[in-house]
Design a protein around this motif. Structure first.
Motif, mmCIF file in Angstrom:
data_model
loop_
_atom_site.group_PDB
_atom_site.id
_atom_site.type_symbol
_atom_site.label_atom_id
_atom_site.label_comp_id
_atom_site.label_asym_id
_atom_site.label_seq_id
_atom_site.Cartn_x
_atom_site.Cartn_y
_atom_site.Cartn_z
ATOM 1 N N HIS A 114 0.852 -1.180 0.000
ATOM 2 C CA HIS A 114 0.000 0.000 0.000
ATOM 3 C C HIS A 114 0.895 1.239 0.000
ATOM 4 O O HIS A 114 1.873 1.297 0.774
ATOM 5 N N CYS A 115 0.580 2.235 -0.824
ATOM 6 C CA CYS A 115 1.406 3.442 -0.938
ATOM 7 C C CYS A 115 0.530 4.692 -0.775
ATOM 8 O O CYS A 115 -0.555 4.774 -1.339
ATOM 9 N N GLY A 116 1.014 5.678 -0.051
ATOM 10 C CA GLY A 116 0.280 6.924 0.189
ATOM 11 C C GLY A 116 0.346 7.273 1.671
ATOM 12 O O GLY A 116 1.150 6.718 2.401
ATOM 13 N N LEU A 117 -0.483 8.140 2.167
ATOM 14 C CA LEU A 117 -1.505 8.883 1.461
ATOM 15 C C LEU A 117 -1.071 10.331 1.205
ATOM 16 O O LEU A 117 -1.684 11.027 0.406
ATOM 17 N N ASN A 118 -0.014 10.765 1.899
ATOM 18 C CA ASN A 118 0.458 12.129 1.675
ATOM 19 C C ASN A 118 1.314 12.199 0.411
ATOM 20 O O ASN A 118 1.365 13.234 -0.254
ATOM 21 N N ASN A 119 2.006 11.094 0.097
ATOM 22 C CA ASN A 119 2.860 10.996 -1.082
ATOM 23 C C ASN A 119 2.780 9.554 -1.587
ATOM 24 O O ASN A 119 2.501 8.637 -0.809
ATOM 25 N N ILE A 120 3.051 9.342 -2.882
ATOM 26 C CA ILE A 120 3.005 7.965 -3.386
ATOM 27 C C ILE A 120 4.256 7.532 -4.136
ATOM 28 O O ILE A 120 4.414 6.349 -4.430
ATOM 29 N N ASN A 121 5.145 8.461 -4.472
ATOM 30 C CA ASN A 121 6.369 8.088 -5.178
ATOM 31 C C ASN A 121 7.557 8.773 -4.527
ATOM 32 O O ASN A 121 7.438 9.331 -3.438
ATOM 33 N N GLY A 122 8.697 8.729 -5.168
ATOM 34 C CA GLY A 122 9.855 9.431 -4.630
ATOM 35 C C GLY A 122 9.744 10.923 -4.864
ATOM 36 O O GLY A 122 9.018 11.385 -5.756
ATOM 37 N N PRO A 123 10.437 11.739 -4.045
ATOM 38 C CA PRO A 123 10.392 13.192 -4.216
ATOM 39 C C PRO A 123 10.882 13.608 -5.602
ATOM 40 O O PRO A 123 11.820 13.021 -6.146
ATOM 41 N N GLY A 124 10.232 14.606 -6.165
ATOM 42 C CA GLY A 124 10.633 15.144 -7.458
ATOM 43 C C GLY A 124 10.946 16.617 -7.348
ATOM 44 O O GLY A 124 11.129 17.162 -6.246
ATOM 45 N N GLU A 125 11.001 17.277 -8.474
ATOM 46 C CA GLU A 125 11.301 18.707 -8.493
ATOM 47 C C GLU A 125 10.245 19.477 -7.711
ATOM 48 O O GLU A 125 9.046 19.277 -7.887
ATOM 49 N N ASN B 67 3.590 8.461 -11.777
ATOM 50 C CA ASN B 67 4.797 8.065 -11.053
ATOM 51 C C ASN B 67 5.659 9.254 -10.640
ATOM 52 O O ASN B 67 6.769 9.066 -10.149
ATOM 53 N N HIS B 68 5.155 10.468 -10.811
ATOM 54 C CA HIS B 68 5.947 11.658 -10.499
ATOM 55 C C HIS B 68 5.816 12.047 -9.021
ATOM 56 O O HIS B 68 5.023 11.479 -8.275
ATOM 57 N N GLY B 69 6.600 13.046 -8.624
ATOM 58 C CA GLY B 69 6.603 13.501 -7.241
ATOM 59 C C GLY B 69 5.330 14.245 -6.870
ATOM 60 O O GLY B 69 4.468 14.546 -7.700
ATOM 61 N N THR B 70 5.234 14.581 -5.589
ATOM 62 C CA THR B 70 3.997 15.153 -5.053
ATOM 63 C C THR B 70 3.690 16.534 -5.617
ATOM 64 O O THR B 70 2.526 16.856 -5.885
ATOM 65 N N ALA B 71 4.708 17.372 -5.822
ATOM 66 C CA ALA B 71 4.467 18.705 -6.395
ATOM 67 C C ALA B 71 3.854 18.581 -7.785
ATOM 68 O O ALA B 71 2.942 19.338 -8.150
ATOM 69 N N TYR B 72 4.327 17.614 -8.558
ATOM 70 C CA TYR B 72 3.767 17.375 -9.890
ATOM 71 C C TYR B 72 2.318 16.917 -9.786
ATOM 72 O O TYR B 72 1.454 17.386 -10.541
ATOM 73 N N GLN B 73 2.051 15.988 -8.862
ATOM 74 C CA GLN B 73 0.678 15.491 -8.711
ATOM 75 C C GLN B 73 -0.283 16.629 -8.371
ATOM 76 O O GLN B 73 -1.392 16.712 -8.913
ATOM 77 N N ARG B 74 0.156 17.507 -7.476
ATOM 78 C CA ARG B 74 -0.715 18.620 -7.066
ATOM 79 C C ARG B 74 -0.925 19.592 -8.229
ATOM 80 O O ARG B 74 -2.053 20.066 -8.457
ATOM 81 N N ALA B 75 0.123 19.867 -8.967
ATOM 82 C CA ALA B 75 0.004 20.800 -10.086
ATOM 83 C C ALA B 75 -0.942 20.285 -11.163
ATOM 84 O O ALA B 75 -1.572 21.072 -11.882
#
Length: 365
Positions: free
Chosen positions: A94-105, A317-325
């Motif tokens: 199970h992956c999440g819930l604040n983040n699901i992948n490795g940190p990105g830009e 599969n991108h980082g959290t900033a990307y997911q939010r954007a």
């Protein structure tokens, strides 16, 4: 619907296996690995799995109809660590819930794949239930995450294994316990054994709008880096060349990710299979209302041999900033709950052929 629940504790797990419950072909047995990690073996007539109840409720191992379909890894048993790469051999995480992948830009550091892979569940249980589909064995628990002035949520997965079935069900409840909205991310990392010569059948349209390759970039000009860079370019140009597993023409060392947006059937479910050379298949089905995407993940290094046929997810599969954007998250209002659903397991050749027809009909609609 009936359900008889048995709560258990870490002290139940010892070097000597203890059968916690049994109902006909359904059984749950507690034991402890040599590494000290607690394991709960659950089984029916056709399936045997090992759940790690106090290590993220991971499914470490799964065998269907006598076939071990868990990824090949360098770990023969779970290790007593919460460092991601030092313990990576499970079939399901199970992956999440604040983040699901490795940190990105644009991201601050955070745990790989979020808080759930190694979450410690103080509340755990097994039980026997009966509903309109029959009698089933369930294993579940609740993990509560708190962070002052920011997060307070509860994650409650329940694995169900029905009598006479080669498919397992995952029922997940997510509860926002704060007085503010919760934006959450989720992914289920299911890591099947990659079987040479298999072909992938899936209900995502085969075009670049629905399939986007995320090429692996190692940097430098080592033979390994050049090989995966060149293959990544080919795969990005035509993602369907990855639909048949061929180690002679493909490069998945160390890994490769493909982001896919799936179409659902009339019941709201998407479907994917790894159809093996004998015609039988590993299967994943998921409800797209909450999980519109599925990540395909390859890892074929020689030491590892794995394929994530379809990792149901809220995003990519991108980082959290990307997911939010890009709006790749689900939102729960204060004290609201969400329910996620997916199934996984094994299909014999006849059932796999029938599912392939169903997938074809979805794509033709």
């Amino acid at each position: 619907m009936e359900f008889t629940r048995v709560n258990f504790r870490p002290s139940f797990f010892t070097d000597r296996p203890i059968e916690l419950l049994r109902d006909g072909e359904l059984a749950a047995t507690a034991f402890r690995y040599e590494t000290g990690v607690a394991g709960l073996k659950v089984q029916n007539k056709y399936c045997s799995m090992v759940v790690l109840p106090y290590m993220g409720q991971q499914i470490w191992f799964a065998e269907f109809c006598g076939k071990n379909l868990t990824q090949k890894s360098i770990f023969d048993m779970p290790q007593a660590t919460t460092k991601f790469g030092d313990n990576y051999g499970a079939l399901l995480l199970h992956c999440g819930l604040n983040n699901i992948n490795g940190p990105g830009e644009g991201d601050e550091p955070y745990p790989m794949h979020g808080e759930l892979p190694f979450a410690n569940y103080p509340e755990t249980y097994a039980g026997i239930g009966r509903d309109e589909k029959g009698t089933y064995l369930a294993v579940g628990g609740t993990f509560v995450y708190r962070n002052s002035q920011e997060y307070h949520w509860a994650y409650s997965p329940e694995l169900r294994l029905y009598e006479g079935s080669t498919l397992a069900e995952m029922h997940i409840e997510i509860e926002n316990r704060r007085n503010a909205p919760l934006d959450y991310l989720f992914m289920c990392h299911m890591n099947w054994l990659a079987v040479e010569g298999s072909h992938i059948v899936y209900s995502a349209p085969h075009d670049k709008e629905h399939i986007q390759v995320s090429p692996t970039e190692l940097g430098g000009d080592s033979p390994r880096a050049v090989a995966i860079r060149e293959y990544g370019k080919r795969l990005a140009e035509d993602p369907t060349i990855g639909d048949v597993l061929d180690s002679k023409t493909q490069v998945y060392d160390p890994e490769m990710c493909v982001n896919m947006r799936y179409k659902a059937d009339e019941a709201g479910w998407a479907h994917a299979m790894q159809v093996m050379p004998d015609g039988d298949a590993c299967y994943v089905g998921f409800r797209t209302r909450e999980l519109p995407y599925a990540l395909r993940w390859y890892c074929r290094t020689g030491d590892e041999d794995a394929i994530g046929i379809a990792l149901p997810t809220t995003g990519t599969n991108h980082g959290t900033a990307y997911q939010r954007a890009h709006g790749h998250y689900n939102t729960l209002q204060p004290h609201e709950k969400d329910h996620l659903r997916f199934n996984f397991g094994y299909l014999n050749a006849a059932d796999a052929a029938h599912m392939a027809q169903h997938i074809e009909h979805i794509l033709e609609r």
